[in-house]
Write an enzyme that holds these catalytic residues in place. Sequence first.
Site, PDB file in Angstrom:
ATOM      1  CE  LYS A   1      -3.667   2.007   3.128  1.00  0.00           C
ATOM      2  NZ  LYS A   1      -4.560   1.999   4.000  1.00  0.00           N
TER       3      LYS A   1
ATOM      4  CB  SER B   1      -8.785   1.419   6.177  1.00  0.00           C
ATOM      5  OG  SER B   1      -9.697   2.423   6.206  1.00  0.00           O
TER       6      SER B   1
ATOM      7  CB  SER C   1      -8.290   4.255   2.466  1.00  0.00           C
ATOM      8  OG  SER C   1      -7.120   3.210   3.850  1.00  0.00           O
TER       9      SER C   1
END
Lengths: 478, 484
Positions: free
Chosen positions: B76, B175, B151
Amino acid sequence: MEWETVIGLEIHTQLRTKSKIFSGASTAYGAEPNTQACAVDLGLPGVLPVLNKEAVHMAVKFGVAVNAEITPRSIFARKNYFYPDLPKGYQISQFELPIVGKGELEITLADGSVKTIGITRAHLEEDAGKSLHEDFQGMTGIDLNRAGTPLLEIVSEPDMRSAEEAVAYMKKLHSLVQYIGICDGNMQEGSFRCDANVSVRPKGQKEFGTRAELKNINSFRFVERAINFEVERQIDVIESGGQVVQETRLYDADKDETRSMRSKEESHDYRYFPDPDLLPVEVTADDIERVRGELPELPDQKRDRFMADYELNMEEANILTSSRETGDYFETVIKASNSKPKICANWVMGELSGALNKSDMSISESPVSAEMLGGLIQRINDNTISGKIAKQVFEAMWNGEGDADAVIENKGLKQVTDTGAIEKIIDEILAANTAQVEQYRAGKEKMLGFFVGQVMKQSQGKANPAIVNNLLKEKLSS
Amino acid sequence: MHTKTIAEIIEGLRNKQFSSEELTKAYLDRIKQHDKTLNSFITVDADVALKNARDADKKIADGNAESLTGIPIAQKDIFCTQGIKTTCGSKMLDNFIAPYNATTVQKFNDVGAVLAGKTNMDEFAMGSSNETSFYGAVKNPWDTNAVPGGSSGGSAASVAARLVPAATGTDTGGSIRQPAALCGITGLKPTYGRVSRYGMIAFASSLDQGGPMTQTAEDAAIMLNVMAGFDQRDSTSVNKPVPDYTSTLEDSVKGLKIGLPKEYFGEGLDPAVGDAVQVAIKEYEKMGATVQEISLPNTHFAVPTYYVIAPAECSSNLSRFDGVRFGHRCDNPKDLMDLYTRSRSEGFGEEVKRRIMIGAYALSAGYYDAYYLKAQKIRQLISNDFKQAFEKVDVIMGPTAPDVAFNIGERTEDPVTMYLSDIYTIAVNLAGLPGISIPAGFAKDRPVGLQIIGNYFEEARLLNVSHQYQKVTDWHRRVPKGFE
């Protein structure tokens, strides 16, 4: 109207840890800008603080030294504000639960009176970097070497009633933090900085007046001047019908005045909250006892011991314990000279201290070591030289001409104790001054001083004064 | 090849069925082919990835392979990668290259994994749909009209579409788990303190936690073996031994006590999602687990509590993005205030600004007690709910999200509805517990996630319980149409 001044001090002491409070970068002073700032000090994204245990240890040491409560679980908090030399946009400090709670410090004033000043708290925090406004033509340079340096902010109660008391407190604290080895005390380099909260009130009134906070006054002299200026200013304001406003004021040493920086309304809302990146700092009762065991003799203890052991008065003992170095120097002189402490004290406070002041040196920089001074005093004690000659020897030692024995030898300053040699000089003097001899014999005994002076002069100061006195009296009365 | 799990790839590399270079190239080709549609990556450096793959092949040939040598994974874009841009999904960091690796990145490097790329995400991890990214919305591979969740939307979409075998994510209020649910993959949020946060750009420090996003629970166990552990650079990481998470995967779930919180099955839950979750729970009963209803009475406080604490922390964490030392700086600032105001106004997106403002307000003088302090007290109540529940049950199960993936643009105008996407996941972060989302079927042709919550440091149990389910179901092996 008679006014009373009320002063509280906030003193930032830089802790002498090797590395910063939340990173491994060095804290050494004076390096090229931005060479001692790592990713953590720069506040780069994703980095995290890790607490330096030595900083905690030093804070506890201070707390124990001022008899303070140590908080078992103290908390780091974030103080949020924007400034270019504050890399993260917040300073990690302590707010609601500081590591050191209430304590106290005793000060001695010029008239010999003793006063206890309350310490409200002391908390750990990180220093910011420096903004450099010169040299960048309309821009500002940022040096983050200092960012993250550990500070212990020591906050006093509003217990001081004059600039003199404030300076005495500051000096005492300055001495203490060096005694216990947590701060180098270097005020030029900013290792020991002071803000003062100052207000005035009519004498006898209970409530405090509105205070002004004087920022960044970095010498004992400036603290005194800044406070005195501010007290005058506040009294003027009130007496001319005005009101003192709560504000932060900056002391300008060049103009010797304080001027407004920002008012209470303009003051920041720091939005303090506990720093979620750091765990509470735990200090156990065992930790505290261990630290207590590590403490050296503190200034007050040393002073009391000097008074008891060396028969010094309070004033002398205070001077000789003003720093750990002075106390150590003095005791080394006693040992090396094998003489009475009183005479050693006189030399340290007199000749040595005068020479140091003249050269603006600290005792640890003295070219005359404690052993050398002790050697000199020993030669006075064993009658090798007189006290007067000793001053000459001291000067020579100060100028690097070797220790006392070498100077005495090289300059031929050894005292004459040979009665035959002295008698010879006396005889010459008496023969050359028959009129004065008559006067003496006629009852003018004050004339003895004249003869002593002449003999000493003739012997270039080397004749033993006691022997000269005795022989003279003997010969004049015969 | 691209539908293989990490466990299968390890096997394939070991048996020389393919090389790391072939493997890496295959995934890079898939990224090239599909990511124009999905937008799940922000940065892919194919040359570096292939070079690292060739180095890995050499290591394997020399017999020096580590546990993940030669296996491509995605990070990420919140994890700092030395020498490769780390944007956090924000214009603010469009030009930021970290001079260090996040601990998680370093650990994957140390075991030989090949970095396939940095995945798209909501800006600074603030969002539940991946629509707040400066780099554009990510699309859900199951239906490109739908959001992937957020997210960690880029990580979820890329793993779901099999553009990489696995990825990392971070979870502050859901997330990892919510996008895992919406994209039909497995996503584990470990116990707070289990995985180092060093080098993981902070959103809300007391809630953030990194974790694996994978096809299977077994792969999540393999990934967590790499990620977990104490890090002296993160004071909040916990110094506790790390078990081998793969060693207990085969344990039986017979006698497992499952709690179903009644608050997670009430109003607001899409009935089709609820049905799918009930079917999944039946599977556990078939395997010998017992089910009982429990109550987490403070559940309804979780979202409001979170939306005080997380913004408060973020308002402070994001202060360092000031245009002075790194990141976006406005052109020709006329003074310091202008530099701050314009750099931050231009560099941050709407949602980030909204949260900074909420947080600054909640911490300000006169409001601190009413908001921040009160929220911290409620947080304690929420933790106590779980504490009491775990006195009765071993794990808690329920839906990961109240809905399946919603359409892109559907909720952007209504932040509060968007915030409710995380209603079942947020309490887990507030309590600091581990939680996992695993694929549990479909509703309206979009994936449904089953959330399993465990007691502190019981990741091994969560992975075991998930793995046992995945042995009797095949939801986790389904690949979205067009990506087979």
